[in-house]
Design an enzyme around this catalytic site. Structure first.
Site, PDB file in Angstrom:
ATOM      1  N   CYS A  69     -16.273   1.712   0.971  1.00 52.13           N
ATOM      2  CA  CYS A  69     -15.082   0.901   1.228  1.00 52.13           C
ATOM      3  C   CYS A  69     -14.626   1.004   2.681  1.00 52.13           C
ATOM      4  O   CYS A  69     -13.924   0.124   3.166  1.00 52.13           O
ATOM      5  CB  CYS A  69     -13.954   1.331   0.298  1.00 52.13           C
ATOM      6  SG  CYS A  69     -13.522   3.069   0.464  1.00 52.13           S
TER       7      CYS A  69
ATOM      8  N   ARG B 172     -13.377  -8.458   1.891  1.00 53.14           N
ATOM      9  CA  ARG B 172     -11.965  -8.206   1.605  1.00 53.14           C
ATOM     10  C   ARG B 172     -11.149  -9.458   1.926  1.00 53.14           C
ATOM     11  O   ARG B 172     -10.256  -9.861   1.179  1.00 53.14           O
ATOM     12  CB  ARG B 172     -11.441  -7.030   2.452  1.00 53.14           C
ATOM     13  CG  ARG B 172     -12.023  -5.668   2.109  1.00 53.14           C
ATOM     14  CD  ARG B 172     -11.562  -5.171   0.770  1.00 53.14           C
ATOM     15  NE  ARG B 172     -10.115  -5.085   0.667  1.00 53.14           N
ATOM     16  CZ  ARG B 172      -9.365  -4.091   1.164  1.00 53.14           C
ATOM     17  NH1 ARG B 172      -9.928  -3.081   1.777  1.00 53.14           N
ATOM     18  NH2 ARG B 172      -8.051  -4.088   1.017  1.00 53.14           N
TER      19      ARG B 172
ATOM     20  N   ARG C  70       0.875  -1.181   0.000  1.00 53.17           N
ATOM     21  CA  ARG C  70       0.000   0.000   0.000  1.00 53.17           C
ATOM     22  C   ARG C  70       0.902   1.217   0.000  1.00 53.17           C
ATOM     23  O   ARG C  70       1.701   1.415   0.918  1.00 53.17           O
ATOM     24  CB  ARG C  70      -0.908   0.015   1.227  1.00 53.17           C
ATOM     25  CG  ARG C  70      -1.514   1.382   1.474  1.00 53.17           C
ATOM     26  CD  ARG C  70      -2.629   1.392   2.471  1.00 53.17           C
ATOM     27  NE  ARG C  70      -3.799   0.710   1.964  1.00 53.17           N
ATOM     28  CZ  ARG C  70      -5.015   0.814   2.502  1.00 53.17           C
ATOM     29  NH1 ARG C  70      -5.209   1.573   3.573  1.00 53.17           N
ATOM     30  NH2 ARG C  70      -6.029   0.163   1.986  1.00 53.17           N
TER      31      ARG C  70
ATOM     32  N   ASP D  19     -17.169   7.044  -1.182  1.00 48.47           N
ATOM     33  CA  ASP D  19     -15.892   6.970  -0.463  1.00 48.47           C
ATOM     34  C   ASP D  19     -15.619   8.368   0.088  1.00 48.47           C
ATOM     35  O   ASP D  19     -16.296   9.339  -0.291  1.00 48.47           O
ATOM     36  CB  ASP D  19     -14.776   6.514  -1.431  1.00 48.47           C
ATOM     37  CG  ASP D  19     -13.416   6.353  -0.751  1.00 48.47           C
ATOM     38  OD1 ASP D  19     -13.367   6.267   0.498  1.00 48.47           O
ATOM     39  OD2 ASP D  19     -12.390   6.326  -1.471  1.00 48.47           O
TER      40      ASP D  19
ATOM     41  N   GLN E 228     -10.118  -3.960  -3.210  1.00 42.86           N
ATOM     42  CA  GLN E 228     -11.390  -3.408  -2.732  1.00 42.86           C
ATOM     43  C   GLN E 228     -12.498  -3.670  -3.753  1.00 42.86           C
ATOM     44  O   GLN E 228     -13.586  -4.136  -3.406  1.00 42.86           O
ATOM     45  CB  GLN E 228     -11.235  -1.898  -2.500  1.00 42.86           C
ATOM     46  CG  GLN E 228     -12.503  -1.222  -2.004  1.00 42.86           C
ATOM     47  CD  GLN E 228     -12.875  -1.669  -0.609  1.00 42.86           C
ATOM     48  OE1 GLN E 228     -12.067  -1.579   0.309  1.00 42.86           O
ATOM     49  NE2 GLN E 228     -14.088  -2.167  -0.435  1.00 42.86           N
TER      50      GLN E 228
ATOM     51  N   HIS F   5      -7.442   0.689  -6.288  1.00 43.96           N
ATOM     52  CA  HIS F   5      -7.658  -0.164  -5.112  1.00 43.96           C
ATOM     53  C   HIS F   5      -8.347  -1.449  -5.602  1.00 43.96           C
ATOM     54  O   HIS F   5      -9.518  -1.698  -5.302  1.00 43.96           O
ATOM     55  CB  HIS F   5      -8.518   0.578  -4.088  1.00 43.96           C
ATOM     56  CG  HIS F   5      -8.411   0.037  -2.692  1.00 43.96           C
ATOM     57  ND1 HIS F   5      -7.660  -1.081  -2.378  1.00 43.96           N
ATOM     58  CD2 HIS F   5      -8.958   0.460  -1.520  1.00 43.96           C
ATOM     59  CE1 HIS F   5      -7.768  -1.305  -1.078  1.00 43.96           C
ATOM     60  NE2 HIS F   5      -8.544  -0.391  -0.533  1.00 43.96           N
TER      61      HIS F   5
HETATM   62  N1  NVA Z   1      -9.852   6.827  -1.151  1.00 40.49           N
HETATM   63  C1  NVA Z   1      -9.432   6.427   0.176  1.00 40.49           C
HETATM   64  C2  NVA Z   1      -9.657   4.961   0.359  1.00 40.49           C
HETATM   65  C3  NVA Z   1      -9.263   4.428   1.696  1.00 40.49           C
HETATM   66  C4  NVA Z   1      -9.482   2.950   1.821  1.00 40.49           C
HETATM   67  C5  NVA Z   1      -7.976   6.792   0.374  1.00 40.49           C
HETATM   68  O1  NVA Z   1      -7.173   6.611  -0.552  1.00 40.49           O
HETATM   69  O2  NVA Z   1      -7.629   7.292   1.446  1.00 40.49           O
HETATM   70  N1   CP Z   2     -11.080  -0.023   2.637  1.00 44.43           N
HETATM   71  C1   CP Z   2      -9.791  -0.081   3.049  1.00 44.43           C
HETATM   72  O1   CP Z   2      -8.862  -0.318   2.289  1.00 44.43           O
HETATM   73  O2   CP Z   2      -9.641   0.124   4.379  1.00 44.43           O
HETATM   74  P1   CP Z   2      -8.264   0.316   5.160  1.00 44.43           P
HETATM   75  O3   CP Z   2      -7.711   1.672   4.750  1.00 44.43           O
HETATM   76  O4   CP Z   2      -8.653   0.283   6.604  1.00 44.43           O
HETATM   77  O5   CP Z   2      -7.321  -0.774   4.786  1.00 44.43           O
END
Ligand code: NVA
Ligand code: CP
Length: 319
Positions: A277, A305, A115, A237, A145, A142
């Site tokens: 998500c 997930r 990530r 989101d 997800q 993602h």
């Molecule tokens: N769009 C959000 C998703 C988090 C799971 C982010 O990138 O922070």
């Molecule tokens: N939806 C998701 O990826 O959650 P986290 O940021 O908690 O991993």
């Protein structure tokens, strides 16, 4: 329900071995549906140790609850073990290159989940490494997800093709992967977003092109109620993604009309489900009542997930 070993050892199952999972673009509709099939099998029987003795390195440059815990638990349930690698604790955070990190980690591990910010870092990791790399979120995508999202929709409606999904808010990483998934699985996809916050034009063109074959219609609208008309799933989101904290005030102003609430759901199909998500900022992109109401499927979605990621790991990390 087919047995897990039967699914993994079919010619299609075997074709996943050693592959990366970086974006949904890299996979055909048939392959993505197969991942969902394997996920369903794993959901029915969680402890199937097909990755016995395998190790998964999990590199995190951003925070996480779901991704971290579901990958850790997932690899354990498959018989392997996770290593949590925060970029602040490893040399990558002090300037060691992605290429060197990839080559070193490939000597110890059987798979890497990452990530981070730049999609290019994930691509480089995959290029230089000799083990499967799984994208656990970048600024652009993602994909894990989106796979959990489509498993959730499939479970609720017993089909994907022909349904419509509406996305309300920022055309971000989650929206991008969701849109590509819609195109691949043959769902109509309508995103309602303010001008300038659409998914990248090149991705929209790609999705539209794929949609010509699968019967998926991709559209961008401004009004949330236009997007949700005829929708079976209504998704949102956060307005401010990780790394965008400096834009918070401006984003909150720009996105203020882009909320899933009961009034908006009145324009969707009666049996529509609400997806997010997570993490949610209740009162911003989703109202408390919508998130806690009967139409909300967000916790089933979060659970999924675990199942889809186990399917991906089982398929790509096997010998
Ligand atoms: N769009 C959000 C998703 C988090 C799971 C982010 O990138 O922070
Ligand atoms: N939806 C998701 O990826 O959650 P986290 O940021 O908690 O991993």
């Amino acid at each position: 329900m087919a047995e897990l070993n039967e699914l993994l050892n079919s010619s299609l199952g075997n074709s996943f071995k050693g592959k990366d999972f970086l974006t949904l673009q890299d996979y055909t509709t048939e392959e993505l549906l197969y991942i969902l099939k394997v996920a369903k099998s794993l959901k029915l029987n969680r402890l199937q140790t097909v990755l016995s003795g395998k190790t998964l390195g999990m590199i995190f440059a951003k925070s996480s609850t779901r991704t971290r815990v579901s990958f850790e638990v997932g690899i354990y349930q498959l018989g392997g073990m996770p290593l949590f690698l925060n970029t602040q604790d490893i040399q990558l955070g002090r300037g060691e290159t992605v290429a060197d990190t990839a080559r070193v980690l490939s000597r110890y591990l059987d798979g890497i989940m990452i990530r981070t910010f730049a999609q290019d870092d994930v691509e480089q990791l995959a290029k230089w490494g000799s083990i499967p790399v799984i994208n656990g979120l970048t600024d652009e995508y993602h994909p894990c997800q989106a796979m959990a999202d489509y498993l959730t929709i499939l479970e609720r409606f017993n089909k994907l093709e022909g349904l419509k999904i509406a996305y309300i808010g920022d055309g971000n990483n989650v929206a991008n992967s969701l849109m590509i998934g819609a195109a691949k699985f043959g769902l109509d996809f309508s995103i309602a977003c303010p001008e300038g916050f659409e998914p990248p034009a090149s991705l929209v063109s790609y999705a539209k092109e794929v949609g010509k074959d699968t019967g998926s219609n991709i559209e961008i609208v401004r009004e949330p109620k236009d997007a949700v008309k005829g929708a079976s799933a209504v998704y949102t989101d956060v307005w401010v993604s990780m790394g965008q904290e400096e834009e918070m005030l401006e984003r909150k102003r720009i996105f203020s009309g882009y909320q899933i609430n009961n009034k908006l759901m009145g324009h969707a199909n009666d049996d529509a489900i609400i997806l997010h998500c997570l993490p949610a900022h209740k009162g911003e992109e989703i109202s408390e009542e919508a998130m806690e109401g009967l139409q909300s499927a967000v916790f089933d979605q979060a659970e999924n997930r675990l199942h889809v990621q186990k399917a991906i790991m089982a398929l790509v990390m096997r010998d």
